[in-house]
Write an enzyme that holds these catalytic residues in place. Structure first.
Site, PDB file in Angstrom:
ATOM      1  N   ASN A 224     143.477  59.107 -40.798  1.00  0.00           N
ATOM      2  CA  ASN A 224     142.730  59.864 -41.794  1.00  0.00           C
ATOM      3  C   ASN A 224     142.033  58.877 -42.741  1.00  0.00           C
ATOM      4  O   ASN A 224     142.691  58.233 -43.546  1.00  0.00           O
ATOM      5  CB  ASN A 224     143.723  60.766 -42.536  1.00  0.00           C
TER       6      ASN A 224
ATOM      7  N   HIS B  58     137.655  67.624 -40.599  1.00  0.00           N
ATOM      8  CA  HIS B  58     138.234  66.426 -41.222  1.00  0.00           C
ATOM      9  C   HIS B  58     139.423  65.976 -40.372  1.00  0.00           C
ATOM     10  O   HIS B  58     140.291  66.789 -40.001  1.00  0.00           O
ATOM     11  CB  HIS B  58     138.663  66.768 -42.652  1.00  0.00           C
TER      12      HIS B  58
ATOM     13  N   CYS C  33     139.277  64.274 -49.432  1.00  0.00           N
ATOM     14  CA  CYS C  33     138.892  64.454 -48.016  1.00  0.00           C
ATOM     15  C   CYS C  33     137.818  65.519 -47.832  1.00  0.00           C
ATOM     16  O   CYS C  33     137.248  65.646 -46.751  1.00  0.00           O
ATOM     17  CB  CYS C  33     140.126  64.777 -47.187  1.00  0.00           C
TER      18      CYS C  33
HETATM   19  N1  COA Z   1     158.952  59.067 -38.693  1.00  0.00           N
HETATM   20  C1  COA Z   1     160.101  59.666 -38.341  1.00  0.00           C
HETATM   21  N2  COA Z   1     160.584  60.720 -38.999  1.00  0.00           N
HETATM   22  C2  COA Z   1     159.852  61.197 -40.043  1.00  0.00           C
HETATM   23  C3  COA Z   1     158.652  60.621 -40.446  1.00  0.00           C
HETATM   24  C4  COA Z   1     158.197  59.498 -39.724  1.00  0.00           C
HETATM   25  N3  COA Z   1     157.053  58.860 -40.029  1.00  0.00           N
HETATM   26  N4  COA Z   1     158.161  61.303 -41.492  1.00  0.00           N
HETATM   27  C5  COA Z   1     159.031  62.290 -41.755  1.00  0.00           C
HETATM   28  N5  COA Z   1     160.058  62.212 -40.879  1.00  0.00           N
HETATM   29  C6  COA Z   1     161.240  63.088 -40.778  1.00  0.00           C
HETATM   30  C7  COA Z   1     161.548  63.795 -42.057  1.00  0.00           C
HETATM   31  O1  COA Z   1     162.331  62.989 -42.908  1.00  0.00           O
HETATM   32  C8  COA Z   1     162.297  64.995 -41.548  1.00  0.00           C
HETATM   33  O2  COA Z   1     163.613  64.612 -41.261  1.00  0.00           O
HETATM   34  P1  COA Z   1     164.852  65.612 -41.552  1.00  0.00           P
HETATM   35  O3  COA Z   1     164.603  66.827 -40.698  1.00  0.00           O
HETATM   36  O4  COA Z   1     166.024  64.807 -41.172  1.00  0.00           O
HETATM   37  O5  COA Z   1     164.765  65.922 -43.020  1.00  0.00           O
HETATM   38  C9  COA Z   1     161.609  65.321 -40.221  1.00  0.00           C
HETATM   39  O6  COA Z   1     160.939  64.115 -39.829  1.00  0.00           O
HETATM   40  C10 COA Z   1     160.605  66.428 -40.302  1.00  0.00           C
HETATM   41  O7  COA Z   1     159.809  66.216 -41.440  1.00  0.00           O
HETATM   42  P2  COA Z   1     158.569  67.113 -41.754  1.00  0.00           P
HETATM   43  O8  COA Z   1     157.984  66.702 -43.081  1.00  0.00           O
HETATM   44  O9  COA Z   1     158.964  68.557 -41.565  1.00  0.00           O
HETATM   45  O10 COA Z   1     157.586  66.698 -40.574  1.00  0.00           O
HETATM   46  P3  COA Z   1     156.265  67.385 -40.144  1.00  0.00           P
HETATM   47  O11 COA Z   1     156.354  67.876 -38.752  1.00  0.00           O
HETATM   48  O12 COA Z   1     155.744  68.315 -41.195  1.00  0.00           O
HETATM   49  O13 COA Z   1     155.257  66.132 -40.098  1.00  0.00           O
HETATM   50  C11 COA Z   1     153.482  65.222 -41.428  1.00  0.00           C
HETATM   51  C12 COA Z   1     154.998  65.395 -41.295  1.00  0.00           C
HETATM   52  C13 COA Z   1     153.202  64.440 -42.702  1.00  0.00           C
HETATM   53  C14 COA Z   1     152.993  64.438 -40.217  1.00  0.00           C
HETATM   54  C15 COA Z   1     152.811  66.626 -41.440  1.00  0.00           C
HETATM   55  O14 COA Z   1     153.467  67.443 -42.392  1.00  0.00           O
HETATM   56  C16 COA Z   1     151.362  66.574 -41.802  1.00  0.00           C
HETATM   57  O15 COA Z   1     150.562  65.951 -41.128  1.00  0.00           O
HETATM   58  N6  COA Z   1     150.952  67.271 -42.885  1.00  0.00           N
HETATM   59  C17 COA Z   1     149.567  67.262 -43.303  1.00  0.00           C
HETATM   60  C18 COA Z   1     149.308  66.025 -44.113  1.00  0.00           C
HETATM   61  C19 COA Z   1     147.863  65.725 -44.244  1.00  0.00           C
HETATM   62  O16 COA Z   1     147.092  65.953 -43.367  1.00  0.00           O
HETATM   63  N7  COA Z   1     147.495  65.151 -45.409  1.00  0.00           N
HETATM   64  C20 COA Z   1     146.167  64.765 -45.687  1.00  0.00           C
HETATM   65  C21 COA Z   1     145.322  65.959 -45.859  1.00  0.00           C
HETATM   66  S1  COA Z   1     143.704  65.525 -46.227  1.00  0.00           S
END
Ligand code: COA
Length: 335
Positions: free
Chosen positions: A291, A261, A119
């Site tokens: 993304n 990004h 990215c």
């Molecule tokens: N739908 C519903 N629930 C979901 C889910 C989805 N698509 N994905 C994860 N969950 C759940 C998890 O299992 C977790 O459940 P639990 O509390 O029972 O264990 C809960 O939601 C919270 O998970 P978490 O990983 O803490 O969520 P988050 O707020 O961090 O959001 C992302 C997850 C992936 C959206 C976020 O971490 C993110 O965007 N990170 C950056 C990733 C990125 O940009 N990558 C590319 C970079 S170039």
């Protein structure tokens, strides 16, 4: 502003273009394959839809279409292109997809090669092209970001499959003896944290003949620690932008547009807050495309130029970040 003197050859921005596939994948569609909901995805990421390349679309096709539009806006004869750099992590040919684009464009005088930096790829490619131009080696360059992550998404992993889509963007830059609109850049890599976001080769061991072992296989699927990537982006991106604008001796209030990004709306908002840049200056289109990796920045620039948000002479600060881990920033004026 520092960087405006013309001790070296200047760079101006002459055109942009983008391409997204027609196939749309909505949050509702995704909630039919994994346990999630439109509301959860929108609230946590800001994404509603993403585009998915069909069987006859791939990285070089998308990159070619985006380049054609950039070339048209720049109004360059195709023979005048010296350099084509394609940022991609999902090439149709591992030996390079930029030459395929060169051939489709019939840009017979251009040298063309790929850069892989996930990215961060587009900004890394833009910076690379800028060095060839400022050194006097080349005059006209097309810098492309094109990615087809849908082929590598684990469509069973709700933590990552909600984020990614396919698309391409391209920008045309050229040498200018009288004016420089490219003010500077910063680049960083931290391989120690590389395991937060990977797309590894799934090699299997075998032997060719007795005592000569080898490995062969295909790439697996994207594996991501979402929380760690989130923390990395929110911490490092403001720092690398602050450093750049400090070196260029400008204040954040002089910036017309913050172009980050497009990973997650919450990341965009948090970075903007830390930089004290007003929300109205933070451009975003990830609601529609998710993304698209190396494509997000040129795709967003192209849309914003064409809908007349970004105008000639506007000051843009951009930052790409992601796998590697890698991150970067570039400061330039459009036009
Ligand atoms: N739908 C519903 N629930 C979901 C889910 C989805 N698509 N994905 C994860 N969950 C759940 C998890 O299992 C977790 O459940 P639990 O509390 O029972 O264990 C809960 O939601 C919270 O998970 P978490 O990983 O803490 O969520 P988050 O707020 O961090 O959001 C992302 C997850 C992936 C959206 C976020 O971490 C993110 O965007 N990170 C950056 C990733 C990125 O940009 N990558 C590319 C970079 S170039």
């Amino acid at each position: 502003m520092k960087g405006t003197n013309l001790n070296q050859i200047g760079i101006t921005f002459k055109g942009c273009g983008s391409f997204v596939p027609n196939q749309n994948l909505s949050n509702e569609d995704i909630s039919r394959i994994v346990n999630t909901s439109d509301d959860w995805i929108k609230t946590r990421t800001g994404i509603s839809n993403r585009r998915i390349a069909s069987f006859d679309e791939n990285v070089s096709h998308m990159g070619y279409q985006a380049s054609l539009k950039a070339l048209e806006m720049a109004d360059w004869p195709v023979e005048s292109i010296d350099l084509i750099i394609l940022a991609t992590s999902t090439p149709d040919d591992l030996f390079g997809s930029a030459p395929v684009i060169q051939s489709k464009l019939k840009a017979k005088n251009a040298v063309a090669f790929d850069i892989t930096a996930a990215c961060s790829g587009f900004i890394f490619a833009l910076i690379t092209a800028s060095q060839y131009i400022q050194s006097g080696s080349y005059k006209r360059a097309i810098v492309i970001g094109s990615d087809q992550l849908s082929s590598y998404v684990n469509w069973k992993d709700r933590g990552s499959c909600i984020l990614f889509g396919d698309g391409a963007g391209a920008i045309a830059i050229e040498a200018n003896q009288d004016c420089n609109n490219f003010y500077g850049f910063q680049m960083k890599t931290d391989g120690e944290r590389g395991n937060f976001l990977n797309l590894l080769n799934e090699n299997k061991e075998g032997s060719i003949v007795d005592n000569v072992n080898f490995r062969q296989g295909n790439f697996s699927k994207i594996s991501m620690n979402g929380q760690e990537v989130y923390k990395f982006a929110v911490r490092e991106v403001p720092l690398i932008i602050k450093k750049l604008i400090q070196i260029a001796e400008i204040s954040s209030s002089e910036i017309d547009w913050l172009i980050l990004h497009q990973a997650n709306q919450r990341i965009l908002d948090a970075v903007g807050e830390r930089l004290k840049i007003d929300k109205s200056k933070i451009l975003s289109n990830l609601k529609n495309y998710g993304n698209t990796s190396a494509a997000t920045i040129p795709l967003l620039i192209d849309e914003s130029v064409r809908n007349k948000k970004i105008k000639t002479n506007d000051l843009l600060v951009t930052s790409g970040f992601g796998a590697g881990l890698s991150w970067s920033s570039a400061l330039f004026r459009w036009g």
